[in-house]
Write a protein that holds these residues in place. Sequence first.
Motif, PDB file in Angstrom:
ATOM      1  N   LYS B 273       0.971  -1.246   0.045  1.00 28.88           N
ATOM      2  CA  LYS B 273      -0.004  -0.039   0.132  1.00 28.88           C
ATOM      3  C   LYS B 273       0.846   1.236   0.185  1.00 28.88           C
ATOM      4  O   LYS B 273       0.414   2.164  -0.568  1.00 28.88           O
ATOM      5  N   GLY B 274       2.154   1.117   0.666  1.00 27.93           N
ATOM      6  CA  GLY B 274       2.840   2.131   0.847  1.00 27.93           C
ATOM      7  C   GLY B 274       4.377   2.072   0.158  1.00 27.93           C
ATOM      8  O   GLY B 274       4.383   1.422  -0.833  1.00 27.93           O
ATOM      9  N   ILE B 275       5.026   2.715   0.683  1.00 27.33           N
ATOM     10  CA  ILE B 275       6.487   2.479   0.108  1.00 27.33           C
ATOM     11  C   ILE B 275       7.296   1.207   0.511  1.00 27.33           C
ATOM     12  O   ILE B 275       6.621   0.676   1.366  1.00 27.33           O
ATOM     13  N   ASP B 276       8.239   0.856  -0.186  1.00 25.25           N
ATOM     14  CA  ASP B 276       8.883  -0.310   0.063  1.00 25.25           C
ATOM     15  C   ASP B 276      10.173  -0.341   1.168  1.00 25.25           C
ATOM     16  O   ASP B 276      10.718  -1.510   1.420  1.00 25.25           O
ATOM     17  N   GLY B 277      10.469   0.774   1.673  1.00 23.83           N
ATOM     18  CA  GLY B 277      11.687   0.885   2.466  1.00 23.83           C
ATOM     19  C   GLY B 277      11.870   2.103   2.528  1.00 23.83           C
ATOM     20  O   GLY B 277      11.629   3.022   1.882  1.00 23.83           O
ATOM     21  N   LEU B 278      12.152   2.880   3.950  1.00 21.01           N
ATOM     22  CA  LEU B 278      12.461   4.110   4.468  1.00 21.01           C
ATOM     23  C   LEU B 278      14.196   4.067   4.742  1.00 21.01           C
ATOM     24  O   LEU B 278      14.241   3.616   5.669  1.00 21.01           O
ATOM     25  N   ILE B 279      14.551   4.867   4.006  1.00 24.91           N
ATOM     26  CA  ILE B 279      16.179   5.125   4.350  1.00 24.91           C
ATOM     27  C   ILE B 279      16.040   6.385   5.033  1.00 24.91           C
ATOM     28  O   ILE B 279      15.833   7.366   4.741  1.00 24.91           O
ATOM     29  N   LEU B 280      16.750   6.386   6.305  1.00 23.80           N
ATOM     30  CA  LEU B 280      16.693   7.547   7.298  1.00 23.80           C
ATOM     31  C   LEU B 280      17.898   7.800   7.273  1.00 23.80           C
ATOM     32  O   LEU B 280      18.890   7.326   7.920  1.00 23.80           O
ATOM     33  N   MET B 281      18.053   9.245   7.236  1.00 29.32           N
ATOM     34  CA  MET B 281      19.314   9.990   7.964  1.00 29.32           C
ATOM     35  C   MET B 281      19.088  10.877   8.659  1.00 29.32           C
ATOM     36  O   MET B 281      17.888  11.469   8.722  1.00 29.32           O
ATOM     37  N   ASP B 282      20.130  11.419   9.572  1.00 32.51           N
ATOM     38  CA  ASP B 282      19.641  12.346  10.682  1.00 32.51           C
ATOM     39  C   ASP B 282      20.479  13.597  10.407  1.00 32.51           C
ATOM     40  O   ASP B 282      21.517  13.636  10.354  1.00 32.51           O
ATOM     41  N   GLY B 283      19.615  14.546  10.192  1.00 37.14           N
ATOM     42  CA  GLY B 283      20.116  15.897   9.865  1.00 37.14           C
ATOM     43  C   GLY B 283      21.264  16.344  11.115  1.00 37.14           C
ATOM     44  O   GLY B 283      21.960  17.205  10.581  1.00 37.14           O
ATOM     45  N   GLN B 284      20.917  15.788  12.253  1.00 38.42           N
ATOM     46  CA  GLN B 284      21.768  16.409  13.265  1.00 38.42           C
ATOM     47  C   GLN B 284      23.065  16.018  13.161  1.00 38.42           C
ATOM     48  O   GLN B 284      24.072  16.643  13.244  1.00 38.42           O
ATOM     49  N   ILE B 285      23.177  14.648  12.692  1.00 42.96           N
ATOM     50  CA  ILE B 285      24.645  14.209  12.666  1.00 42.96           C
ATOM     51  C   ILE B 285      25.326  14.924  11.309  1.00 42.96           C
ATOM     52  O   ILE B 285      26.333  15.357  11.221  1.00 42.96           O
ATOM     53  N   LEU B 286      24.482  15.073  10.245  1.00 42.86           N
ATOM     54  CA  LEU B 286      25.143  15.735   9.063  1.00 42.86           C
ATOM     55  C   LEU B 286      25.452  17.235   9.347  1.00 42.86           C
ATOM     56  O   LEU B 286      26.399  17.722   9.121  1.00 42.86           O
ATOM     57  N   LYS B 287      24.611  17.668  10.161  1.00 39.75           N
ATOM     58  CA  LYS B 287      24.861  19.286  10.429  1.00 39.75           C
ATOM     59  C   LYS B 287      26.129  19.186  11.419  1.00 39.75           C
ATOM     60  O   LYS B 287      26.950  20.205  11.294  1.00 39.75           O
ATOM     61  N   GLU B 288      26.555  18.284  12.166  1.00 40.67           N
ATOM     62  CA  GLU B 288      27.578  18.474  12.953  1.00 40.67           C
ATOM     63  C   GLU B 288      29.002  18.182  12.201  1.00 40.67           C
ATOM     64  O   GLU B 288      29.885  18.775  12.469  1.00 40.67           O
ATOM     65  N   ARG B 289      28.606  17.631  11.112  1.00 35.08           N
ATOM     66  CA  ARG B 289      29.707  17.154  10.215  1.00 35.08           C
ATOM     67  C   ARG B 289      29.971  18.048   9.136  1.00 35.08           C
ATOM     68  O   ARG B 289      31.011  18.602   8.502  1.00 35.08           O
ATOM     69  N   PHE B 290      28.955  18.783   8.677  1.00 34.48           N
ATOM     70  CA  PHE B 290      29.037  19.826   7.664  1.00 34.48           C
ATOM     71  C   PHE B 290      28.382  21.241   8.167  1.00 34.48           C
ATOM     72  O   PHE B 290      27.621  21.072   8.940  1.00 34.48           O
ATOM     73  N   GLU B 291      29.033  22.233   7.498  1.00 39.30           N
ATOM     74  CA  GLU B 291      28.476  23.654   7.864  1.00 39.30           C
ATOM     75  C   GLU B 291      27.192  23.834   7.554  1.00 39.30           C
ATOM     76  O   GLU B 291      26.595  24.331   8.046  1.00 39.30           O
ATOM     77  N   ASN B 292      26.732  23.770   6.103  1.00 43.89           N
ATOM     78  CA  ASN B 292      25.914  23.992   5.459  1.00 43.89           C
ATOM     79  C   ASN B 292      25.018  23.170   4.608  1.00 43.89           C
ATOM     80  O   ASN B 292      25.272  22.051   4.577  1.00 43.89           O
ATOM     81  N   TYR B 293      23.619  23.520   4.526  1.00 46.24           N
ATOM     82  CA  TYR B 293      22.674  22.501   3.978  1.00 46.24           C
ATOM     83  C   TYR B 293      23.526  21.977   2.563  1.00 46.24           C
ATOM     84  O   TYR B 293      23.346  20.888   2.002  1.00 46.24           O
TER      85      TYR B 293
END
Lengths: 198, 578
Positions: B273-293
């Motif tokens: 009925k819906g998606i077949d899988g959700l790949i999840l990333m955490d914006g907080q982890i990326l934000k700590e590693r990189f400065e901007n979007y």
Amino acid sequence: MSPPRYEILLLIAMLIVLILGIISHVGYWIRINSHISKTAGIDVGKQDLRKALHMHHGSNFNTIYITSWSLLLVAFIYLYFMTPQIFSGLNYFSIPNIASGSFGLAALGAAVILIPGSLAALFIPRACSYYTVTRRMKRMSLLAPVLLIISIFCSINLGSIYPTIDSLYWNLGFVTLILALVILLAPFIMGFAEEMRM
Amino acid sequence: MKPCIVGIGGAGGSMLKPFLQNLDLNLMIHDFAGNDRLTYGDVKGIWLESQTADVEKQKDHYYGNSIKGQYPGYLICHGGVNEDSSTNTFLKNKYGFDLKAQGYDRRAEYLKGLFEIFELDENLKRLCSHEFGGYDNALSDYMWKIGIRPLTIISTGGSTSVKDETVSSAKSKRSKPLPELLRCFLKPRNLNSDQNTKRCDCILFLASLGGGTGTGFINPISSAVRLDEPIFPIFALGMLTEKGEDSPQTSEGQRDLAAVIALYDLLTKESGKGIDGLILMDGQILKERFENYSAMDGMIYEAMKPLLDIRNYPGDEQQDEAQAFRRVLWDRDAKNPMEQEDAIQKRLFPPVLIPCYYTQPDWNGDLKSLVEGALGKKGHVSSLGLDGRLFPCDPEKAERALVFIRGFFELTEIKKAVMDRTGLSEGKIKVYRKLGDSRSEDVLILLRNPYGGEIGAHKDKGTLEWRFHDIIAESIEYIEKNEMNILSYHSYKPLTKEYMWKYFYQSGGIKDQLYKSLKYLESGRKPFFCRELRIFGESAKLSQAEEQIMVSTNLEEQITCISRREAERLLMEKGIIH
Ligand SMILES: Nc1nc2c(ncn2[C@@H]2O[C@H](COP(=O)(O)OP(=O)(O)OP(=O)(O)O)[C@@H](O)[C@H]2O)c(=O)[nH]1
Ligand SMILES: [Mg+2]
């Protein structure tokens, strides 16, 4: 016997660059082949390997690349065979009815592009599709046709002022030609260099 | 696999950009490729947005209008709705929802409610079908049929609507085609391939969890796709919103609530009925590693490359085909594709996939360091952002590992390295080898559902339970403190307010369910979202959904898990292992 002319020495230098390209290509294949057959776990035929390695570089790049190789041949022939200065027996002016025709120069160019040029254009870009060509390299390749056109203009100029000789034009023609050759061979040489580091 | 990447909402649009960048030369004067631009993995894509202003103020004019045949293009989700649309007037008067709303103010419930009404209200259905030529829904059908479908293989198989054709003919007018022969010569791939190989065989949504637009459209569009093609593979990549306030000053609590509602809805839609899988990333982890979007978005693209690479290892060709990949995601130890397809029909909830990515220069050639770079060293649960895990999790709890690797490695050695780190048996590790380039070697490991089975894991910083516990608790707090704000948004009519109140506050509503989820997380139960909830419609019956729940409160399993951790901790303290 007198030492060979300096233009001939430069021709040899150019051939060396070309051979370097070929050696890189062969070396690359051997290295990749050995890496893959060591790790793949199955027998990998040449055909499979070709299919696996093949990648697209884009129509725009291909167009520039094929054009450049064709131009390279034209530029080379013009530079060495336009005037009897280097190979006295063998040159454009020794075929009188082409030289005197109003489209003579164009006919010579067309002949060069059509015969060996189309052969080169068929095989070299295909070989290139087995290599990673970075975007920087692609942008560099835009320089090749520009350099080659400069080289061709130098040769045409030499041809039109002949028998006066202007070595500045010849040198400029040569430098632009060999630079273009290096740019065109860069994917092969770089690819091999990357492979060798492992 | 050749996905059609659909970026939704502000963040989705920015995340999509690097995927669609042209890898070919830009000749300025003429484009020999036409609309067939060269992208990594031959992906195609489109940006769906609700805010016309956001689309128009793009500084770089990266996206053009897809309706005018420009590529890469954006599509305004309500572009098919006229100002004086009778459907919209009805909707506004009865419920207070507006189809032409410009953005949804980070509220996931807005679109959720809106789409439910379209499924339930018979009058609205009739109006819509009449006004929009057979569309069940004025937004999701429009986005699917006009925006996404023409890019997929479904468009060549099934019947194409009239509108599809106007779009594609507008596209072909843009660049004057060379004589066909010359084109084939320039692009050898055209010689032995038909239209189909250039189109996409699956969908990958990109969106930020924590917005209103991005989160709200994934499920409705998936439903529209499923009507056309029930087993078309659909994946989503969700970026969990970072901590703190974001740019238009939306509080963390409000965005966490949006994210939780979105996650809840995505993860409680039954298979098929819906998606077949959700790949999840955490914006907080990326934000700590990189400065901007934009650096973050670049990283997301790099991390997905091993999955998108189409240069398979010789001998490993067919396995990363989208359907096969979909089956592997759902796989419950089935022996053949038929059995797998059967298993998928058993109303399971879609898996969460945690991406772990690491790259190193290729003369390094060290498989162990590559895998450890991605999954972290053994015993290091809480090294947030220091290794390749893009969402907090404990790899040892994963049910499966899907390994996408670029470089020259032996299959058995890859499996061994992943087995060593995750403790999974060989059969649960699936390896996809790609050739990559010879500059670097990298690996993307997707861990399936790496959580559960341990009491109190939510207290360990760096586990998936811990991160989810955190955002769920935040959202509960937000729900409790912001009743006014939630219920009196814009022009909600009393009817809508009543239903919203029930959804949020009545017993059995989302707040209740979230409290339960906290309990499940604390006791190591899997999954922790258990029951599909609706605002307007009937929610799923408890008994039905609970059948699906795979409770791993098996005592024995837990004790071994706890004692293993304890033993490891002791040995590490004594310096016997590192
Ligand atoms: N990775 C990434 N995250 C972003 C970016 N821009 C915004 N975000 C995150 O996404 C959240 C907001 O999501 P948006 O995508 O802007 O919201 P939306 O989907 O357009 O929904 P609306 O609320 O209707 O505007 C922010 O709180 C940020 O956490 C981006 O360029 N890259
Ligand atoms: Mg927005």
